[in-house]
Structures are given as C-alpha cells and as structure tokens.
Design an enzyme around this catalytic site. Structure first.
Site, mmCIF file in Angstrom:
data_model
loop_
_atom_site.group_PDB
_atom_site.id
_atom_site.type_symbol
_atom_site.label_atom_id
_atom_site.label_comp_id
_atom_site.label_asym_id
_atom_site.label_seq_id
_atom_site.Cartn_x
_atom_site.Cartn_y
_atom_site.Cartn_z
ATOM 1 N N VAL A 15 0.734 -1.101 -0.087
ATOM 2 C CA VAL A 15 -0.117 0.264 -0.070
ATOM 3 C C VAL A 15 0.773 1.198 -0.023
ATOM 4 O O VAL A 15 2.015 1.162 0.079
ATOM 5 C CB VAL A 15 -1.146 -0.117 1.203
ATOM 6 C CG1 VAL A 15 -1.832 -1.073 1.236
ATOM 7 C CG2 VAL A 15 -0.126 0.013 2.509
ATOM 8 N N GLU A 17 2.963 4.534 0.724
ATOM 9 C CA GLU A 17 4.081 4.850 1.939
ATOM 10 C C GLU A 17 3.630 5.793 2.893
ATOM 11 O O GLU A 17 4.124 6.977 2.900
ATOM 12 C CB GLU A 17 5.181 5.294 1.221
ATOM 13 C CG GLU A 17 6.350 4.321 0.515
ATOM 14 C CD GLU A 17 6.874 3.328 1.369
ATOM 15 O OE1 GLU A 17 8.127 3.625 1.959
ATOM 16 O OE2 GLU A 17 6.659 2.171 1.825
ATOM 17 N N LYS A 22 -0.111 1.629 6.695
ATOM 18 C CA LYS A 22 0.699 0.351 6.627
ATOM 19 C C LYS A 22 0.456 -0.431 8.125
ATOM 20 O O LYS A 22 0.090 -1.710 8.006
ATOM 21 C CB LYS A 22 2.315 0.511 6.727
ATOM 22 C CG LYS A 22 2.451 0.559 5.183
ATOM 23 C CD LYS A 22 3.897 0.697 4.690
ATOM 24 C CE LYS A 22 4.217 1.129 3.377
ATOM 25 N NZ LYS A 22 4.116 -0.339 2.523
ATOM 26 N N SER A 44 10.057 1.324 1.191
ATOM 27 C CA SER A 44 11.235 1.942 0.670
ATOM 28 C C SER A 44 11.708 2.553 1.720
ATOM 29 O O SER A 44 13.193 3.119 1.595
ATOM 30 C CB SER A 44 11.331 2.754 -0.563
ATOM 31 O OG SER A 44 10.247 3.951 -0.392
ATOM 32 N N HIS A 65 12.176 -4.546 0.265
ATOM 33 C CA HIS A 65 12.345 -3.162 -0.424
ATOM 34 C C HIS A 65 12.664 -3.776 -1.782
ATOM 35 O O HIS A 65 13.944 -3.704 -2.017
ATOM 36 C CB HIS A 65 13.406 -2.307 0.042
ATOM 37 C CG HIS A 65 13.487 -0.992 -0.619
ATOM 38 N ND1 HIS A 65 14.593 -0.118 -0.352
ATOM 39 C CD2 HIS A 65 12.849 -0.428 -1.536
ATOM 40 C CE1 HIS A 65 14.525 0.781 -1.146
ATOM 41 N NE2 HIS A 65 13.498 0.880 -2.157
ATOM 42 N N ASN A 68 12.652 0.022 -7.783
ATOM 43 C CA ASN A 68 11.941 0.424 -9.196
ATOM 44 C C ASN A 68 13.179 0.731 -10.343
ATOM 45 O O ASN A 68 14.087 1.507 -10.099
ATOM 46 C CB ASN A 68 11.289 1.672 -9.092
ATOM 47 C CG ASN A 68 9.936 1.314 -8.272
ATOM 48 O OD1 ASN A 68 9.347 0.285 -8.321
ATOM 49 N ND2 ASN A 68 9.524 2.185 -7.343
ATOM 50 N N GLU A 77 16.246 -5.481 -0.820
ATOM 51 C CA GLU A 77 16.671 -5.368 0.772
ATOM 52 C C GLU A 77 15.544 -6.151 1.415
ATOM 53 O O GLU A 77 14.265 -5.879 1.383
ATOM 54 C CB GLU A 77 16.610 -3.769 1.022
ATOM 55 C CG GLU A 77 17.778 -3.032 0.778
ATOM 56 C CD GLU A 77 17.858 -1.770 1.217
ATOM 57 O OE1 GLU A 77 18.794 -0.939 1.607
ATOM 58 O OE2 GLU A 77 16.869 -0.953 0.992
ATOM 59 N N ASN A 115 19.219 3.098 0.194
ATOM 60 C CA ASN A 115 18.778 4.737 -0.065
ATOM 61 C C ASN A 115 19.783 5.412 0.453
ATOM 62 O O ASN A 115 19.896 6.784 0.199
ATOM 63 C CB ASN A 115 17.386 4.985 0.668
ATOM 64 C CG ASN A 115 16.247 4.413 -0.062
ATOM 65 O OD1 ASN A 115 16.187 4.575 -1.354
ATOM 66 N ND2 ASN A 115 15.236 4.176 0.495
#
Length: 168
Positions: A15, A17, A22, A44, A65, A68, A77, A115
C-alpha cells in the site's frame, strides 16, 4: 475478502508509503492470517519495527524493499527488526531467491542501506549538473560505468514525490 488468507505462508502488503496506513493494514491482516503466516511490507523507507507494533507476534514481520523498476533491478533489501525470528529471515531469503532476485539483509534503520547510498549518488549527479554537465551526458556516463540506469532516469521513473518522502 480474506478467504484463503489463513493458509498463506507469506503476505506482502504494497500500500501507499504511509506508516499509519501500513499499520492499519498489518493489524487487519494479523486478524485474518494463520499463526505461522509471515507479514511483510514492501517499503522503501518506513520503519518495519513500527509496523510490527501493530501485530500480536512481531517476530513474524519483515520488510522487502523492491527497487524500481522492479523488472530491471535485481536487488531486494530484506529488512529485519530486533524481533524478526531467524526462521522468518530464512524463509524471506529463500522466497527472494525464488523470485530471481538478489537478497541483501539489512537492519531496520533510516534509509536502510541502498537509499543511504542512493542519496550520495543523486546528490553528486545534481552537483555535476550544477557544474555544467547535461542530464543526458550524466545518465549516459552512469550507464557506461555499469549502473542499470542513470540518476536522472532513475529519479524520473521512481518519482520525485517518492524521493521527497524517503528523505523525510
């Protein structure tokens, strides 16, 4: 409805972010899955530890994770919390490999691993642009170096709105 969810081995929510959304999804899933079902979040940047607080058994919670664009990015991840059980981690690793992806296990920390690295990559691309490089040339050099896509193409495909959310 949740017919059949009691017999699932793993459920991955994907769903928006938003931590509150969540957590609500996790709480609802926990009521509708079997006692051994692993609950995973496709996130993410959000805290998997925080999500796990919304379920009765946080040892069954883990994060995935996916990068894209998913069809081009091999890494996933796997985000563990202090309460993630070794069995859940082992299952997540095997599941990721069956998907044809390369798992990287990380602890639940801001930005996870990729990230944090990505931020430096994107920042440096911005510096090169500011110093007179072109978007096209910078992207071309990144691909020539061996990256699957350039930093500006990546930012465009992921979306600047997602990048801003991750920074927060």
């Amino acid at each position: 409805d949740y017919a059949g969810f009691k017999s699932t081995d793993i459920v991955i929510e994907a769903v928006v972010e938003n931590i509150d959304v969540k957590k609500r999804v996790f709480a609802e899933l926990a009521k509708n899955v079997g006692p051994s079902t692993i609950l995973a979040s496709n996130t993410s940047s959000l805290s998997v530890t925080e999500m796990a607080k919304s379920v009765p058994d946080p040892s069954k919670v883990i994060g995935f994770h996916f990068f894209n664009p998913v069809h081009r990015m091999p890494l996933v991840e796997i985000i563990t919390t202090d309460k993630t059980s070794p069995e859940v981690l082992a299952t997540a690793l095997e599941f990721t490999k069956k998907l044809g992806k390369v798992p990287v296990v990380v602890k639940d920390a801001p930005g996870f691993l990729v990230n944090r690295i990505l931020l430096g990559y994107i920042n440096e691309a911005g510096r090169l642009l500011e110093e007179g490089g072109s978007v096209e040339a910078i992207d071309k050099l990144a691909v020539k170096f061996g990256l699957p896509m350039g930093p500006f193409t990546l930012a465009d495909e992921v979306g600047l709105d997602v990048g801003v959310k991750v920074l927060h």
